[in-house]
Write an enzyme that holds these catalytic residues in place. Structure first.
Site, PDB file in Angstrom:
ATOM      1  N   LYS A 189     -10.480  -0.745   2.276  1.00 43.03           N
ATOM      2  CA  LYS A 189     -10.162   0.470   3.144  1.00 43.03           C
ATOM      3  C   LYS A 189     -10.800   1.366   3.085  1.00 43.03           C
ATOM      4  CE  LYS A 189      -6.670  -1.744   4.469  1.00 43.03           C
ATOM      5  NZ  LYS A 189      -4.761  -2.101   3.361  1.00 43.03           N
TER       6      LYS A 189
HETATM    7  C1  LIG Z   1      -3.571  -3.106   3.246  1.00 41.47           C
HETATM    8  C2  LIG Z   1      -2.412  -2.530   4.278  1.00 41.47           C
HETATM    9  C3  LIG Z   1      -1.598  -1.983   3.227  1.00 41.47           C
HETATM   10  C4  LIG Z   1      -0.795  -2.063   2.190  1.00 41.47           C
HETATM   11  O1  LIG Z   1      -1.893  -2.132   0.919  1.00 41.47           O
HETATM   12  P1  LIG Z   1      -1.609  -1.829  -0.768  1.00 41.47           P
HETATM   13  O2  LIG Z   1      -2.209  -0.871  -0.562  1.00 41.47           O
HETATM   14  O3  LIG Z   1      -2.853  -3.349  -0.012  1.00 41.47           O
HETATM   15  O4  LIG Z   1      -0.188  -2.711  -1.312  1.00 41.47           O
HETATM   16  C5  LIG Z   1      -0.251  -1.605   4.519  1.00 41.47           C
HETATM   17  N1  LIG Z   1      -0.185  -1.621   5.475  1.00 41.47           N
HETATM   18  C6  LIG Z   1      -1.079  -2.170   5.878  1.00 41.47           C
HETATM   19  C7  LIG Z   1      -1.626  -2.116   7.573  1.00 41.47           C
HETATM   20  C8  LIG Z   1      -2.877  -2.631   4.766  1.00 41.47           C
HETATM   21  O5  LIG Z   1      -3.717  -2.938   6.033  1.00 41.47           O
END
Ligand SMILES: *Cc1c(COP(=O)(O)O)cnc(C)c1O
Length: 388
Positions: A189
């Site tokens: 991210k």
């Molecule tokens: C990455 C993600 C999550 C979950 O995040 P984590 O930190 O991996 O638990 C939830 N929703 C979306 C759309 C994501 O891309």
């Protein structure tokens, strides 16, 4: 290959990030310390939020928001079919059921029309609507907020892709059109903490409940205790919560990265613009990112649309040939309703927009450490692979 391999996404860690983590390691607090407070305050500043609650990841951020909102058995959460499975899973953790909304086949986003259809299939039980800001883009937040309100539901934005994005000039996360917004600090991210998450809200009571729930449901403020024992060790568990805390080590990295957010956003903008240029007028009909009106995204992904069937080459073959030439790619996402757990629960769900989006989407490399010339190189490799 002589060229360095480009993954589809990758963190950017510099010496300032490393120094920030080392400083916490030399200090007194490895968890639940001052760096958490500093991160929450800085996040509020960055996205114009009133309250920010740090937690262990983006999935627990979603779970905390829904649980603190009181979502439970008998309730329905509306989730777009094209998302990471965590969005839907959080509803099931609460004992609620999921009704999938279809998406725009070009953007992959839930729209007012597909939301209206999903609300119609919710039997009046919709309690939360979770728009997912796929790739960092969002759309029609004001209209969907009105639709949710009319149905007696709240909006919880899954903004895990969208830190740094703006909609109609307002930062995603300031919750103008939602009850809460959730973020992830997973390394792919925009902001990396190893693992980490955040929920923002304007509602102080919701924030208070989320803080309790992230640490077993314990109320820390003695004036709020049910039993006034006068015992300094007394702490009171008033709800059943979890250990969803973020460590100060991770918070230090997230905080340091947050200071680089403007630079990250500018770099992602520039790389996406370079992709737009490189794809312009290409002879394989590859469509660049479908941009949504009113949105100024800090892009997490650069998904293109390709007619693999029409070009007579499978996506699996294209991806492996790209990888052989040093170009990573990924598919975001397999419709969640097609995952075995959801198929067993809800059967075959008719999602034509999601099917069409899924059939054509491919995410090309997009990360801060890419070179200026990388997007053009990726596109030329892609054209060569599609031509052969
Ligand atoms: C990455 C993600 C999550 C979950 O995040 P984590 O930190 O991996 O638990 C939830 N929703 C979306 C759309 C994501 O891309």
């Amino acid at each position: 290959m002589a060229q360095r391999f480009l993954p589809y996404g990758r963190q950017s860690i510099d010496e300032s990030d490393i120094a920030a983590v080392v400083e916490v390691l030399r200090g007194d607090w490895l968890t639940t310390g001052p760096t958490i407070d500093a991160l929450e305050a800085a996040f509020c500043d960055a996205v114009g939020a009133e309250h920010a609650v740090a937690c262990s990841n983006g999935t627990t951020a979603l779970h905390l928001a829904l649980a603190a909102e009181g979502v439970g058995p008998g309730d329905v959460c509306i989730v777009p079919a094209v998302t990471f499975m965590a969005t839907a899973n959080a509803a099931l953790y609460c004992g609620a059921e999921v009704v999938f909304a279809d998406v725009d086949p070009e953007t992959g986003l839930m729209t007012p029309d597909t939301l209206a259809d999903a609300l119609g299939r919710s039997g009046g039980k919709a309690r939360a609507v979770l728009p997912v800001h796929l790739a960092g883009q969002c759309e029609a937040l004001d209209r969907m907020a009105m639709q949710a309100e009319a149905a007696g539901a709240v909006i919880i934005e899954d903004a895990c892709h969208a830190v740094g994005s703006h909609w109609r000039g307002e930062p995603v996360g300031n919750c103008t059109h939602s009850r809460a917004a959730t973020f992830s600090f997973h390394p792919v991210k925009t902001i990396a903490a190893g693992e980490g998450g955040m929920v923002t809200t304007r509602d102080s009571e919701l924030a208070r409940r989320m803080r309790m729930l992230r640490s077993h449901g314990i109320e820390r403020d003695p004036s709020q205790h049910m039993r006034q024992a006068g015992e300094p060790w007394w702490h009171e568990m008033q709800m059943l919560g979890w250990n969803y805390r973020l460590s100060d080590i991770q918070a230090a990295l997230a905080l340091s990265q947050l200071k680089r957010l403007d630079a990250f956003a500018a770099r992602r903008h520039a790389l996406a613009a370079a992709y737009d240029v490189a794809l312009n007028g290409n002879n394989k009909g590859i469509e660049g990112l479908a941009r949504t009106p009113d949105c100024d995204p800090c892009l997490h992904l650069y998904p293109v649309r390709i007619d693999f069937d029409g070009l007579g080459k499978s996506r699996a073959k294209v991806m492996s040939e790209l990888a052989a030439q040093g170009v990573g790619s990924q598919v975001h996402y397999i419709p969640v309703c097609d995952q075995p757990v959801y198929k067993a629960r809800y059967g075959e769900v008719d999602m034509p927009g999601a099917r069409r989006y899924y059939a054509r989407t491919l995410s090309l490399p997009l990360f801060v450490g890419m070179a200026d010339e990388d997007p053009a190189r990726v596109v030329s490799v892609l054209l060569e692979v599609l031509g052969g």
